[in-house]
Design a protein around this motif. Structure first.
Motif, mmCIF file in Angstrom:
data_model
loop_
_atom_site.group_PDB
_atom_site.id
_atom_site.type_symbol
_atom_site.label_atom_id
_atom_site.label_comp_id
_atom_site.label_asym_id
_atom_site.label_seq_id
_atom_site.Cartn_x
_atom_site.Cartn_y
_atom_site.Cartn_z
ATOM 1 N N UNK A 1 0.971 -1.130 -0.238
ATOM 2 C CA UNK A 1 -0.008 0.037 0.004
ATOM 3 C C UNK A 1 0.987 1.065 0.123
ATOM 4 N N UNK A 2 0.514 2.082 -0.959
ATOM 5 C CA UNK A 2 1.628 3.413 -1.082
ATOM 6 C C UNK A 2 1.555 4.001 0.239
ATOM 7 N N UNK A 3 0.315 3.995 0.996
ATOM 8 C CA UNK A 3 0.807 4.706 2.312
ATOM 9 C C UNK A 3 1.110 4.132 3.390
ATOM 10 N N UNK A 4 1.646 3.002 3.144
ATOM 11 C CA UNK A 4 2.172 2.083 4.272
ATOM 12 C C UNK A 4 3.362 1.630 3.713
ATOM 13 N N UNK A 5 4.416 2.340 3.006
ATOM 14 C CA UNK A 5 5.621 1.826 2.536
ATOM 15 C C UNK A 5 6.489 0.787 3.757
ATOM 16 N N UNK A 6 7.067 -0.039 3.056
ATOM 17 C CA UNK A 6 7.765 -0.963 4.137
ATOM 18 C C UNK A 6 9.062 -0.170 4.631
ATOM 19 N N UNK A 7 9.281 -0.342 6.082
ATOM 20 C CA UNK A 7 10.649 0.103 6.551
ATOM 21 C C UNK A 7 11.455 -1.071 6.966
ATOM 22 N N UNK A 8 12.718 -0.900 7.391
ATOM 23 C CA UNK A 8 13.654 -2.149 7.750
ATOM 24 C C UNK A 8 13.303 -2.643 9.120
ATOM 25 N N UNK A 9 13.197 -3.775 9.179
ATOM 26 C CA UNK A 9 13.201 -4.445 10.598
ATOM 27 C C UNK A 9 14.134 -3.987 11.400
ATOM 28 N N UNK A 10 15.353 -3.672 10.971
ATOM 29 C CA UNK A 10 16.539 -3.566 11.720
ATOM 30 C C UNK A 10 16.302 -2.119 11.959
ATOM 31 N N UNK A 11 15.384 -1.164 11.665
ATOM 32 C CA UNK A 11 15.071 0.413 11.981
ATOM 33 C C UNK A 11 16.298 1.190 11.460
ATOM 34 N N UNK A 12 16.514 1.039 10.233
ATOM 35 C CA UNK A 12 17.465 1.508 9.356
ATOM 36 C C UNK A 12 16.511 2.846 8.559
ATOM 37 N N UNK A 13 15.411 2.451 8.365
ATOM 38 C CA UNK A 13 14.535 3.623 7.574
ATOM 39 C C UNK A 13 13.881 2.796 6.438
ATOM 40 N N UNK A 14 13.766 3.634 5.704
ATOM 41 C CA UNK A 14 12.707 3.129 4.333
ATOM 42 C C UNK A 14 13.660 2.179 3.751
ATOM 43 N N UNK A 15 12.707 0.914 3.068
ATOM 44 C CA UNK A 15 13.079 -0.013 2.238
ATOM 45 C C UNK A 15 12.961 0.464 0.712
ATOM 46 N N UNK A 16 13.621 -0.072 -0.318
ATOM 47 C CA UNK A 16 13.610 0.391 -1.701
ATOM 48 C C UNK A 16 13.141 -0.923 -2.435
ATOM 49 N N UNK A 17 12.268 -0.641 -3.563
ATOM 50 C CA UNK A 17 11.991 -2.016 -4.476
ATOM 51 C C UNK A 17 13.225 -2.451 -4.924
ATOM 52 N N UNK A 18 13.318 -3.758 -4.870
ATOM 53 C CA UNK A 18 14.445 -4.426 -5.495
ATOM 54 C C UNK A 18 14.099 -5.600 -6.658
#
Length: 129
Positions: free
Chosen positions: A109-126
């Motif tokens: 959901x674009x309103x709920x972008x994934x974040x790193x489980x290690x608290x690094x911040x935003x994740x990027x599509x891969x």
């Protein structure tokens, strides 16, 4: 399986604490659906051994490739369901640019972008090469 963790049959209590690969699924109590998606991801990603499981963004445990097959078969047999063929899931892979953690989701959901489980911040599509 305890009421506090309905996914207990899928979880390896001896898995290492540091996990680099995660499966993040929407809120569900359907352990069969979670097992199907985890088994599918492990089947198509032969490099995975451990897979952190997030349900509704909450870490519920870690799945170990060596123990996931038997519980999934037991769940299917107990339910009297031997499903023909492998279900198809469109998994989207994300990666952390800081710690190289990988995370898969079925839906983003674009309103709920994934974040790193290690608290690094935003994740990027891969897209795997």
């Amino acid at each position: 399986m305890s009421p506090s963790n309905p996914y207990g049959v899928l979880i390896d209590p001896h898995a290492p604490a540091a996990i680099a690969d995660w499966l993040d699924l929407p809120a569900t109590k359907d352990v069969y659906a979670v097992a199907d998606v985890a088994e599918y991801l492990l089947d198509i990603s032969t490099d995975l051994t451990y897979l952190g499981l997030l349900v509704d963004h909450i870490h519920v445990g870690t799945i170990n490739r060596s123990v996931v097959d038997e519980p999934v078969k037991s769940l299917d047999a107990a339910a009297g369901q031997l499903l023909p063929g492998q279900p198809h899931y469109e998994l989207v892979q994300w990666r952390c640019r800081t710690c190289d953690t990988r995370l898969w989701r079925i839906h983003v959901d674009p309103r709920d972008p994934p974040t790193c489980p290690n608290n690094c911040g935003r994740l990027y599509p891969h897209t795997p090469s």
